[in-house]
Design a protein around this motif. Structure first.
Motif, short mmCIF file in Angstrom:
data_model
loop_
_atom_site.label_atom_id
_atom_site.label_comp_id
_atom_site.label_asym_id
_atom_site.label_seq_id
_atom_site.Cartn_x
_atom_site.Cartn_y
_atom_site.Cartn_z
N LEU A 84 0.84 -1.20 0.00
CA LEU A 84 0.00 0.00 0.00
C LEU A 84 0.88 1.25 0.00
O LEU A 84 0.55 2.26 -0.64
CB LEU A 84 -0.93 0.00 1.22
N GLY A 85 2.01 1.19 0.72
CA GLY A 85 2.96 2.30 0.68
C GLY A 85 3.54 2.48 -0.71
O GLY A 85 3.73 3.61 -1.17
N LEU A 86 3.78 1.35 -1.41
CA LEU A 86 4.29 1.43 -2.79
C LEU A 86 3.30 2.15 -3.69
O LEU A 86 3.69 2.92 -4.58
CB LEU A 86 4.53 0.02 -3.34
N ILE A 87 1.99 1.93 -3.45
CA ILE A 87 0.98 2.65 -4.23
C ILE A 87 1.20 4.15 -4.08
O ILE A 87 1.24 4.89 -5.07
CB ILE A 87 -0.45 2.33 -3.73
N MET A 88 1.40 4.60 -2.83
CA MET A 88 1.57 6.03 -2.59
C MET A 88 2.82 6.55 -3.29
O MET A 88 2.82 7.62 -3.89
CB MET A 88 1.65 6.31 -1.09
N VAL A 89 3.91 5.76 -3.21
CA VAL A 89 5.17 6.20 -3.83
C VAL A 89 4.97 6.36 -5.34
O VAL A 89 5.30 7.40 -5.93
CB VAL A 89 6.29 5.18 -3.56
N LEU A 139 2.16 6.61 -7.13
CA LEU A 139 1.22 7.68 -7.46
C LEU A 139 1.89 9.05 -7.33
O LEU A 139 1.54 9.98 -8.05
CB LEU A 139 0.00 7.63 -6.53
N GLY A 140 2.85 9.16 -6.40
CA GLY A 140 3.55 10.43 -6.26
C GLY A 140 4.58 10.65 -7.35
O GLY A 140 4.78 11.77 -7.80
N VAL A 141 5.23 9.57 -7.78
CA VAL A 141 6.32 9.70 -8.75
C VAL A 141 5.79 9.95 -10.16
O VAL A 141 6.34 10.77 -10.90
CB VAL A 141 7.19 8.42 -8.73
N PRO A 154 3.35 11.64 -11.74
CA PRO A 154 3.16 12.98 -12.32
C PRO A 154 4.47 13.72 -12.53
O PRO A 154 4.54 14.59 -13.40
CB PRO A 154 2.30 13.70 -11.28
N LEU A 155 5.51 13.38 -11.75
CA LEU A 155 6.80 14.06 -11.94
C LEU A 155 7.38 13.73 -13.30
O LEU A 155 8.03 14.55 -13.94
CB LEU A 155 7.78 13.64 -10.84
N VAL A 214 0.47 15.95 -15.15
CA VAL A 214 -0.79 15.59 -14.51
C VAL A 214 -1.93 15.43 -15.53
O VAL A 214 -3.01 14.97 -15.18
CB VAL A 214 -1.21 16.65 -13.47
N LEU A 247 -5.68 5.10 2.74
CA LEU A 247 -4.24 4.85 2.82
C LEU A 247 -3.57 5.88 3.71
O LEU A 247 -2.63 5.57 4.46
CB LEU A 247 -3.61 4.88 1.42
N TYR A 265 5.02 20.94 -7.01
CA TYR A 265 4.64 19.52 -7.05
C TYR A 265 4.48 18.96 -5.64
O TYR A 265 4.60 17.77 -5.42
CB TYR A 265 5.69 18.66 -7.78
N GLN A 303 2.10 15.83 -4.84
CA GLN A 303 2.60 14.52 -5.24
C GLN A 303 3.76 14.12 -4.36
O GLN A 303 3.86 13.00 -3.91
CB GLN A 303 3.05 14.52 -6.70
N LEU A 304 4.66 15.09 -4.11
CA LEU A 304 5.86 14.77 -3.35
C LEU A 304 5.51 14.33 -1.95
O LEU A 304 6.05 13.35 -1.45
CB LEU A 304 6.77 15.99 -3.29
N TYR A 326 2.82 12.98 -0.92
CA TYR A 326 2.23 11.65 -0.97
C TYR A 326 3.30 10.58 -1.11
O TYR A 326 3.27 9.55 -0.46
CB TYR A 326 1.26 11.58 -2.14
N MET A 327 4.30 10.91 -1.97
CA MET A 327 5.39 9.96 -2.19
C MET A 327 6.18 9.74 -0.90
O MET A 327 6.49 8.61 -0.53
CB MET A 327 6.30 10.48 -3.28
N GLY A 373 4.49 7.49 1.48
CA GLY A 373 4.66 6.10 1.09
C GLY A 373 6.02 5.57 1.50
O GLY A 373 6.14 4.49 2.08
N ILE A 376 6.15 5.05 5.22
CA ILE A 376 5.47 3.82 5.64
C ILE A 376 6.41 2.63 5.49
O ILE A 376 6.61 1.84 6.42
CB ILE A 376 4.23 3.54 4.78
N ILE A 377 7.02 2.53 4.29
CA ILE A 377 7.87 1.36 4.01
C ILE A 377 9.06 1.34 4.96
O ILE A 377 9.38 0.31 5.56
CB ILE A 377 8.33 1.39 2.54
#
Lengths: 291, 338
Positions: free
Chosen positions: A100-105, A107-109, A111-112, A116, B250, B287, B290-291, B293-294, B297, B300-301
């Motif tokens: 689930l944390g990977l999802i956040m990573v 999703l954040g990466v 758009p960079l 968007v 999440l 940004y 997004q950042l 949020y990243m 994540g 968390i890991i």
């Protein structure tokens, strides 16, 4: 009748998308004991790679898809090397939270790299419809159905009849014993993540022309694929695939014959109710816990 | 001596914590560097902390994972908005209904959880949350669809609250929830849940009723989520279907993992890290949405892999390091003395 057939053909197309995604989830589950919630976003990212290659460099679509496959393999191997390999002692629920944390990573990466704005990806076979008994299906849809089936049959053949498939199956059945027997379980797990990525990018490329390539491209596919895994049972490879087609077909039938608004919700509730009576799914076996 | 004991009483600490938070609107009026916009940010953070406390009871103490928090929170928000705005109900009555309905659904999910174990449960709650979210989009007369539903600040006993006084209400509710949570986890319920998390079979053998305690855990988790949903819709005063997505669930998970499982203050620290810190300090960075949020994540890991007790545990570790350095110094001094 022709409407029914039309719905059936369309459902087979969405069903094969769900089936590929759920096969990706199940192969990771069997080899590293993780329910992979990030399958969807990884394939979303790779589909973005395909689209960006196709739009920006003007290369033919099939070549762009190969680029997407390469990126999916890289991401899969990276996830295994950097994160999953170091979580041997972590509990299954915590591993789930890691994905689930990977999802956040991701999703954040995304758009960079790709901005968007949603992008559009054309179909692989652009034109042409096939008429069967009054029902229409595009050549692209037919190709998706056939390609999905062929891919799955190849994978099953490899799993059942090759040395490498045997290594996967032994790892799936008991990782510790497999390692004692000399199976390189680390490599097997890494390959499983790579294959899951490849299955994901194919499902992503199949879905993309139906909507636009955006951050929530695979949300629906991911949820349906996970539910297919639960419905089919995590213990077999064929159960989730069967359940994926079942979900694809019954979702479309329900939304056409019962209610276009509430069809999806009804299906989920029916599946949840079914799980109360058969908690291990259609083909699952009950695991006897030893205390 | 007596004064120190008094301060060490956890209830007094909770109330003092609430009093400190309650000074924010006054600070916003007196100090120029405290912007009045912070009231919305901090108030929102505290609202999310209430829902996260419920999830912590579920995930931390009983080891059951739920991805439905956002769905239940949104359901309560919509019910309360519908009852107060469309039907003209008083705030307290609509709040009661808006908490009770999601709680009943939560108890049903708890019943399902007895059958569907561990990893399957996350997927089942995801499906429930998806059903609820689709309902928000499709059920126009009730939720006003994609255009969103508006609500008013709460009013009861002939008093109409404004933004600052609603903030006080949130602080009061949060302190009450913290006290309730403290009592629950340090009482019979907490012991039973801890035993169940350790081993279901062993706890059953000791006479713990699995069904009863699981249902209680699910009921409180959804009730807290619903309570925070009601507060949200009457504080922020609107609700869109897209707010109550998997993304928010999440975020709740991130809060309790990063802050610290099985810790009340940890949950609140987590809520501040996820919501308040990015909103107050990091907004200027491009940004940043997004950042942040990243980074959540990645946090968390990292926390799961290397620091499974969460950030709240830092104070013990710092104390340990401090003692180590201090005692080494003492040793050195002793050596010098010899």
């Amino acid at each position: 009748m022709s409407i029914f057939l039309q719905i059936l053909l369309r459902s087979l197309e969405t069903g094969s998308v769900y089936a590929l995604a759920s096969l990706g989830i199940i192969i990771v589950y069997r080899t590293s004991n993780i329910t992979n919630f990030s399958q969807g976003v990884v394939s979303m990212f790779s589909t973005f790679v395909v689209t960006a290659l196709f739009i920006n460099t003007g290369m033919p679509l099939w070549l762009a898809i190969l680029g997407g496959v390469a990126s999916a393999i890289t991401i899969g191997i990276l996830i295994d090397l950097v994160v999953i390999r170091h979580t041997k002692k972590v509990s299954p629920v915590a591993k789930q939270i890691i994905t689930l944390g990977l999802i956040m990573v991701i999703l954040g990466v995304t758009p960079l790299f790709f901005g968007v704005d949603p992008l559009t990806l054309p179909r692989l076979i652009n034109a042409g419809d096939l008429k069967i008994l009054g029902a229409n299906i595009s050549y692209n849809g037919l190709f998706n159905i056939v390609f999905g089936l062929v891919l799955m049959f190849v994978l099953f053949y490899v799993l059942q009849n090759t040395k490498w498939g045997l290594a996967v199956r032994t790892t799936a059945s008991n990782e510790y014993t497999a390692r004692l027997m000399g199976v390189p379980t680390k490599t097997v797990t890494m390959f499983a993540w790579a294959i899951a990525g490849v299955l994901g990018v194919f499902s992503g490329v199949m879905v993309a022309p139906m909507t636009s390539v955006s951050l929530n491209l695979m949300d629906q596919v991911q949820i349906n694929a996970l539910i297919a895994c639960v419905l089919g049972g995590f213990q077999t490879f064929y159960g989730p695939i069967f359940a994926a087609y079942l979900i694809g077909i019954s979702a479309n039938l329900l939304s056409y014959y019962v209610s276009s608004v509430w069809g999806g919700q009804i299906l989920y509730i029916v599946i949840l109710a079914f799980l109360i009576f058969r908690p291990h799914g259609l083909f699952g076996k009950k695991i006897v816990k030893k205390v | 001596m007596k004064k120190i004991n008094f301060l060490k009483n956890p209830y007094v600490q909770f109330i003092l914590f609430g009093l400190v938070l309650a000074t924010l609107p006054i600070m916003a009026q007196t100090f120029p560097f405290v912007k009045s916009g912070y009231i919305i940010t901090i108030g929102g953070t505290l609202i999310y902390a209430i829902a996260a406390l419920g999830l912590n009871l579920l995930l931390g103490y009983s080891g059951l994972i739920s991805l439905g928090t956002a769905g239940f929170m949104g359901l309560a928000a919509y019910i309360s908005a519908y009852l107060t705005v469309d039907l003209g109900w008083p705030f307290l009555a609509s709040m009661a209904v808006a908490v009770i309905i999601p709680t009943i659904i939560g108890i049903l999910v708890g019943l399902v959880s007895l059958k569907i174990e561990g990893m399957y449960l996350a997927i089942a709650t995801l499906a429930v949350s998806e059903v609820i979210r689709k309902t928000f989009e499709e059920f126009d007369t009730f939720t006003n669809g994609f255009s969103g539903k508006a609500a008013k600040f709460p009013s009861f006993f002939n008093i109409s609250l404004d933004r600052a006084s609603t903030y006080y209400l949130i602080v009061i509710v949060m302190v009450l929830v913290m006290i309730l949570m403290y009592n629950m986890v340090n009482g019979q319920l907490g012991r039973a849940l801890n035993a169940m998390r350790g081993s279901e079979a062993a706890s059953q053998a000791m006479g713990v009723n699995l069904l009863k305690y699981r249902l209680i855990a699910f009921a409180f988790a959804t009730a807290f989520a619903a309570l925070s949903g009601v507060l949200y819709v009457h504080f922020v005063r609107y609700s869109y279907p897209s707010i109550w997505s998997l993304k928010l669930s999440l975020d709740f998970l991130a809060m309790i993992i990063i802050g610290g499982l099985r810790s009340i203050y940890g949950t609140i620290i987590g809520a501040f890290i996820i919501f308040a810190v990015p909103d107050i300090f990091l907004k200027q960075i491009p940004y940043f949405n997004q950042l942040s949020y990243m980074f959540n994540g990645i946090l968390i890991i990292l926390v799961i892999m290397f620091y499974p007790n969460g950030i709240v545990n830092l104070r013990y570790d710092i104390k340990k390091w401090w003692n180590k350095i201090f005692s080494r110094k003492g040793k050195l001094n002793n050596d010098v003395g010899k």
